[in-house]
Design an enzyme around this catalytic site. Structure first.
Site, PDB file in Angstrom:
ATOM      1  N   TYR A  33       0.838  -1.199   0.000  1.00 30.39           N
ATOM      2  CA  TYR A  33       0.000   0.000   0.000  1.00 30.39           C
ATOM      3  C   TYR A  33       0.875   1.253   0.000  1.00 30.39           C
ATOM      4  CZ  TYR A  33      -3.209   3.545   1.901  1.00 30.39           C
ATOM      5  OH  TYR A  33      -3.937   4.694   2.126  1.00 30.39           O
ATOM      6  N   GLU A  55     -11.374   6.165   5.734  1.00 33.79           N
ATOM      7  CA  GLU A  55     -10.749   6.946   6.810  1.00 33.79           C
ATOM      8  C   GLU A  55     -11.723   7.116   7.976  1.00 33.79           C
ATOM      9  OE1 GLU A  55      -7.700   7.704   7.129  1.00 33.79           O
ATOM     10  OE2 GLU A  55      -6.867   7.629   5.103  1.00 33.79           O
ATOM     11  N   TRP A  63      -4.989   1.290  10.783  1.00 34.15           N
ATOM     12  CA  TRP A  63      -5.245   1.338   9.348  1.00 34.15           C
ATOM     13  C   TRP A  63      -5.152  -0.050   8.718  1.00 34.15           C
ATOM     14  CZ3 TRP A  63      -7.824   3.538   5.875  1.00 34.15           C
ATOM     15  CH2 TRP A  63      -7.523   3.383   4.516  1.00 34.15           C
TER      16      TRP A  63
END
Length: 203
Positions: A33, A55, A63
């Site tokens: 990522y 988010e 995350w």
């Protein structure tokens, strides 16, 4: 004992000779990522709606938890097509709250649907892309350590305020700054990282 993120310095040289922040140095999913997506410009409506939604779901969580569930989120939210999500009703909310593949938080599910409707409404005034990118700052941070990476900025505070005015939810200044980092409005790659300056937005 295996090496964990906490054991590493802020910037780590990988086995490929490239420098990355420690959060992207251990987990292969995070590394990919970081190397291919994080901080690269996203300007299209669906892309921004997806990042904004993820988010918001990430708030209070790590995350990597969201990243591991990303495909399940896409399946659950119609590929983050704003028109499709804007049409969700109470039956869809009930369906989502039984979907173990995503984060089952009622407030965040409701916020995502509300944000889809707000995204559709924004088309009459330039669209989500124009609005978000209008808050690009004149300069970007140049952090050398994690301690120097901000979590908010005057622009993220202003973006959060404007999004809320437009009917968006779960869009506080910290979430908006994380969005700005993810989609290239700011470059918070550590100085020395192989990704620093790679977006083309900032030199």
């Amino acid at each position: 004992m295996p090496v964990t993120e906490r054991d590493l310095p802020d910037l780590v040289i990988g086995d490929d000779g490239l420098a990355r922040p420690r959060w992207a140095a251990v987990d292969p999913l995070l590394r990919d990522y970081y190397d291919t997506e994080w901080g690269m410009p996203v300007r299209d409506e669906r892309g921004l709606f997806e990042r904004l939604s993820l988010e918001a779901f990430q708030s209070g969580l790590s995350w990597v938890t969201i990243l591991r569930k990303r495909e399940a989120f896409r399946a659950a939210f119609a590929g983050f097509d704003p028109d499709a999500v804007a049409a969700f009703d109470e039956h869809d909310v009930a369906r989502l709250m039984t979907d173990s593949g995503i984060v089952r938080n009622h407030s965040k599910v409701e916020a995502t649907i509300a944000n889809a409707r707000a995204t559709v409404a924004l088309r009459a005034d330039g669209g989500l892309g124009d609005l978000v990118w209008s808050f690009r700052p004149h300069e970007t941070p140049r952090p050398r350590t994690f301690a120097e990476v901000p979590t908010t900025s005057p622009e993220s505070v202003a973006l959060a305020k404007e999004l809320k005015r437009r009917g968006f939810a779960f869009v506080g200044p910290t979430t908006c700054f994380a969005l700005m980092e993810a989609v290239g409005l700011v470059d918070t790659h550590l100085v020395g990282s192989h990704r620093r300056g790679s977006s083309g937005v900032w030199s």
